[in-house]
Design a protein around this motif. Structure first.
Motif, PDB file in Angstrom:
ATOM      1  N   THR A   1       0.773  -1.125  -0.089  1.00  0.00           N
ATOM      2  CA  THR A   1       0.046   0.149   0.157  1.00  0.00           C
ATOM      3  C   THR A   1       0.841   1.071   0.107  1.00  0.00           C
ATOM      4  O   THR A   1       1.748   1.320   1.016  1.00  0.00           O
ATOM      5  N   ASN A   2       0.872   1.983  -0.996  1.00  0.00           N
ATOM      6  CA  ASN A   2       1.457   3.319  -0.967  1.00  0.00           C
ATOM      7  C   ASN A   2       0.431   4.319  -0.592  1.00  0.00           C
ATOM      8  O   ASN A   2      -0.726   4.359  -1.111  1.00  0.00           O
ATOM      9  N   VAL A   3       0.985   5.047   0.452  1.00  0.00           N
ATOM     10  CA  VAL A   3      -0.108   6.308   1.089  1.00  0.00           C
ATOM     11  C   VAL A   3       0.391   7.804   0.680  1.00  0.00           C
ATOM     12  O   VAL A   3       1.822   7.739   1.122  1.00  0.00           O
ATOM     13  N   SER A   4      -0.469   8.441   0.380  1.00  0.00           N
ATOM     14  CA  SER A   4      -0.002  10.170   0.421  1.00  0.00           C
ATOM     15  C   SER A   4      -1.211  10.944   1.038  1.00  0.00           C
ATOM     16  O   SER A   4      -2.234  10.213   1.200  1.00  0.00           O
ATOM     17  N   GLU A   5      -0.622  12.024   1.398  1.00  0.00           N
ATOM     18  CA  GLU A   5      -1.657  12.919   2.219  1.00  0.00           C
ATOM     19  C   GLU A   5      -1.349  14.374   1.618  1.00  0.00           C
ATOM     20  O   GLU A   5      -0.061  15.001   1.909  1.00  0.00           O
ATOM     21  N   GLU A   6      -2.344  15.068   1.241  1.00  0.00           N
ATOM     22  CA  GLU A   6      -2.163  16.464   0.733  1.00  0.00           C
ATOM     23  C   GLU A   6      -3.369  17.417   1.116  1.00  0.00           C
ATOM     24  O   GLU A   6      -4.220  16.948   0.742  1.00  0.00           O
ATOM     25  N   GLY A   7      -3.114  18.509   1.943  1.00  0.00           N
ATOM     26  CA  GLY A   7      -4.262  19.144   2.249  1.00  0.00           C
ATOM     27  C   GLY A   7      -5.360  18.442   2.934  1.00  0.00           C
ATOM     28  O   GLY A   7      -6.435  18.641   2.811  1.00  0.00           O
ATOM     29  N   GLY A   8      -5.154  17.420   3.744  1.00  0.00           N
ATOM     30  CA  GLY A   8      -6.229  16.879   4.468  1.00  0.00           C
ATOM     31  C   GLY A   8      -6.889  15.763   3.857  1.00  0.00           C
ATOM     32  O   GLY A   8      -7.703  14.802   4.330  1.00  0.00           O
ATOM     33  N   LEU A   9      -6.326  15.507   2.453  1.00  0.00           N
ATOM     34  CA  LEU A   9      -7.028  14.508   1.680  1.00  0.00           C
ATOM     35  C   LEU A   9      -6.044  13.393   1.561  1.00  0.00           C
ATOM     36  O   LEU A   9      -4.846  13.407   1.132  1.00  0.00           O
ATOM     37  N   TRP A  10      -6.223  12.187   2.215  1.00  0.00           N
ATOM     38  CA  TRP A  10      -5.517  10.998   2.342  1.00  0.00           C
ATOM     39  C   TRP A  10      -6.094  10.116   1.054  1.00  0.00           C
ATOM     40  O   TRP A  10      -6.718   9.860   0.763  1.00  0.00           O
ATOM     41  N   ARG A  11      -4.776   9.766   0.188  1.00  0.00           N
ATOM     42  CA  ARG A  11      -4.993   8.763  -0.717  1.00  0.00           C
ATOM     43  C   ARG A  11      -4.192   7.117  -0.678  1.00  0.00           C
ATOM     44  O   ARG A  11      -2.864   7.536  -0.134  1.00  0.00           O
ATOM     45  N   GLY A  12      -4.652   6.483  -1.057  1.00  0.00           N
ATOM     46  CA  GLY A  12      -3.960   5.016  -0.949  1.00  0.00           C
ATOM     47  C   GLY A  12      -4.059   4.267  -2.319  1.00  0.00           C
ATOM     48  O   GLY A  12      -5.095   4.382  -3.122  1.00  0.00           O
ATOM     49  N   ASP A  13      -2.975   3.573  -2.643  1.00  0.00           N
ATOM     50  CA  ASP A  13      -3.019   2.700  -3.747  1.00  0.00           C
ATOM     51  C   ASP A  13      -2.455   1.182  -3.253  1.00  0.00           C
ATOM     52  O   ASP A  13      -1.535   0.950  -2.721  1.00  0.00           O
ATOM     53  N   ALA A  14      -3.642   0.287  -2.957  1.00  0.00           N
ATOM     54  CA  ALA A  14      -3.260  -0.890  -2.267  1.00  0.00           C
ATOM     55  C   ALA A  14      -3.428  -1.860  -3.253  1.00  0.00           C
ATOM     56  O   ALA A  14      -4.284  -2.015  -4.388  1.00  0.00           O
ATOM     57  N   VAL A  15      -2.443  -2.971  -3.205  1.00  0.00           N
ATOM     58  CA  VAL A  15      -2.389  -4.301  -4.480  1.00  0.00           C
ATOM     59  C   VAL A  15      -2.718  -5.600  -3.442  1.00  0.00           C
ATOM     60  O   VAL A  15      -2.018  -5.607  -2.506  1.00  0.00           O
ATOM     61  N   TYR A  16      -3.773  -6.046  -3.858  1.00  0.00           N
ATOM     62  CA  TYR A  16      -4.001  -7.508  -3.122  1.00  0.00           C
ATOM     63  C   TYR A  16      -3.987  -8.550  -4.402  1.00  0.00           C
ATOM     64  O   TYR A  16      -4.425  -8.119  -5.473  1.00  0.00           O
ATOM     65  N   THR A  17      -3.674  -9.818  -3.693  1.00  0.00           N
ATOM     66  CA  THR A  17      -4.230 -11.069  -4.695  1.00  0.00           C
ATOM     67  C   THR A  17      -5.325 -11.537  -3.878  1.00  0.00           C
ATOM     68  O   THR A  17      -5.610 -11.579  -2.867  1.00  0.00           O
ATOM     69  N   ILE A  18      -6.305 -12.123  -4.703  1.00  0.00           N
ATOM     70  CA  ILE A  18      -7.448 -12.836  -4.299  1.00  0.00           C
ATOM     71  C   ILE A  18      -7.466 -14.052  -4.617  1.00  0.00           C
ATOM     72  O   ILE A  18      -6.729 -14.537  -5.586  1.00  0.00           O
ATOM     73  N   SER A  19      -8.025 -15.074  -3.732  1.00  0.00           N
ATOM     74  CA  SER A  19      -7.895 -16.337  -3.922  1.00  0.00           C
ATOM     75  C   SER A  19      -8.999 -17.089  -3.442  1.00  0.00           C
ATOM     76  O   SER A  19      -9.653 -16.573  -2.323  1.00  0.00           O
ATOM     77  N   ALA A  20      -9.307 -18.337  -3.841  1.00  0.00           N
ATOM     78  CA  ALA A  20     -10.343 -19.131  -3.004  1.00  0.00           C
ATOM     79  C   ALA A  20      -9.912 -19.858  -2.007  1.00  0.00           C
ATOM     80  O   ALA A  20     -10.645 -20.045  -1.015  1.00  0.00           O
ATOM     81  N   ALA A  21      -8.670 -20.237  -1.951  1.00  0.00           N
ATOM     82  CA  ALA A  21      -7.980 -20.790  -0.767  1.00  0.00           C
ATOM     83  C   ALA A  21      -7.095 -19.926  -0.012  1.00  0.00           C
ATOM     84  O   ALA A  21      -6.772 -19.043  -0.810  1.00  0.00           O
ATOM     85  N   LEU A  22      -6.805 -20.256   1.102  1.00  0.00           N
ATOM     86  CA  LEU A  22      -5.912 -19.383   2.142  1.00  0.00           C
ATOM     87  C   LEU A  22      -4.458 -19.491   1.468  1.00  0.00           C
ATOM     88  O   LEU A  22      -3.812 -20.472   1.005  1.00  0.00           O
ATOM     89  N   PRO A  23      -4.314 -18.201   0.897  1.00  0.00           N
ATOM     90  CA  PRO A  23      -2.924 -17.880   0.179  1.00  0.00           C
ATOM     91  C   PRO A  23      -1.557 -18.073   1.290  1.00  0.00           C
ATOM     92  O   PRO A  23      -1.856 -18.020   2.313  1.00  0.00           O
ATOM     93  N   ARG A  24      -0.458 -18.283   0.660  1.00  0.00           N
ATOM     94  CA  ARG A  24       0.690 -18.218   1.283  1.00  0.00           C
ATOM     95  C   ARG A  24       0.980 -16.782   1.747  1.00  0.00           C
ATOM     96  O   ARG A  24       0.405 -16.014   1.095  1.00  0.00           O
ATOM     97  N   GLY A  25       1.991 -16.698   2.967  1.00  0.00           N
ATOM     98  CA  GLY A  25       2.212 -15.320   3.051  1.00  0.00           C
ATOM     99  C   GLY A  25       1.730 -14.815   4.706  1.00  0.00           C
ATOM    100  O   GLY A  25       0.972 -15.527   5.191  1.00  0.00           O
TER     101      GLY A  25
END
Length: 130
Positions: free
Chosen positions: A85-109
């Motif tokens: 997740t990359n997070v930035s804040e400017e003038g009270g507005l917080w923005r995030g770019d989060a990356v996930y993998t999705i899966s049917a079974a519990l993934p490793r990690g």
């Protein structure tokens, strides 16, 4: 002897008169500005989130996690794994770019989430999802 104790007694008396209740913090009142979902590749998904009123990066990361959990459920999957997740804040507005993998079974990690459990917690805490 009495004269040497007077300053100490005065200090104790002044301290006792001070208000002992802690100052009330401003209530947490986030304004969730929306989620944009981008399918990057198969099971790899980016969530662009923005909000105002975040206390710290954790609030924005929770918002992204809620979006990931709901997205996984919508797609018929039960789990997701947080990659970054990359997070930035400017003038009270917080923005995030989060990356996930999705899966049917519990993934490793280490940063895996059970989508149903997380989505239920998000609903209970009033955090909007996809």
């Amino acid at each position: 002897m009495w004269r040497s104790a007077c300053p100490l007694i005065a200090l104790i008396a002044l301290t006792a008169c001070e208000e002992s209740s802690p100052q009330a913090e401003a209530p947490f009142a986030p304004q969730y500005q929306g989620v944009e979902t981008r399918l990057l590749d198969g099971d790899l998904v980016s969530f662009l989130v923005s909000m105002r009123g975040a206390r710290d990066t954790g609030d924005l990361e929770n918002y992204a996690e809620c979006a990931a959990a709901q997205y996984a459920l919508i797609r018929g999957y039960g789990f997701a794994r947080h990659l970054r997740t990359n997070v930035s804040e400017e003038g009270g507005l917080w923005r995030g770019d989060a990356v996930y993998t999705i899966s049917a079974a519990l993934p490793r990690g280490l940063k895996t989430i059970d989508a149903e459990v997380v989505a239920a917690a998000c609903a209970e805490n009033g955090i909007p999802m996809v």
